[in-house]
Design an enzyme around this catalytic site. Sequence first.
Site: not given
Length: 255
Positions: A123, A193, A216, A225
């Site tokens: 992506k 994920r 990322w 997170y």
Amino acid sequence: FGTMPLDQIDQMAIDRAAKVLYPEASPSTRNRQVYTPISAVLKFAALRKLCDAVEIKRPKQPKGRVRWITIDEADRLIEKCAPHLKPLVIFLIYTGARLSEALYLDWRELDLQRAHVAFLDTKTGDDRGVPLHPRAVVALANLKHRDGAVFRTNKGKPYEEKGEDGGGGQIKTAFNGACRRAGIVDFTPHDCRHTWATWHYQANRDLIALMQLGGWKSEKMVLRYAHVNVSNFAASINNLPWGNSGELIESNAKG
């Protein structure tokens, strides 16, 4: 925009185009499909003095959520999956792959002997490799085929590359059924994920490794997170003083 001059493509024109092209779409879709490419074109043109630089205000994005499940819940979910779905869910939970990365994965991108997977044309546009957890290796090794698409539908066919949801609609019914049988609510394939990322940070406390393995672009994107994993600060909370004043309050309360 046709032959409209670049210097006439302003905020109002872009907003109008987004509504015409994607009248029912979410802000994130409009941002990705309209604002991002137009912004790229205008920046390219401005650098070459073809128009003035334009600061584009994008649609307000909903706050990203972090929904994850425990190891026991994950075990229940995997157990309740249909046979064709089980290896896919194991792979999602133990690699942190985006759903589209998993659904359209080819066997050429897997090396079971080395316990490694390569995600190509992701992506973000970057390729990345991820070591495979032993549980993922076992699930993959038990698949009967060794060429073409790794994961298949219940009819043994590859998943079709289509849809804004990264292909999620193709497994929605089976995945929701597994969640229902496992007693897990408000959980989507993409949340696998989030689960992987949460577990990884809990175990390693390493944002850089998490960022690189998950694909990322920045530490900021994985800080959430860390924000939901603060058990390593428990000692600092327990060390707060309470002593005599706390005892006095307790005594007064009893009186």
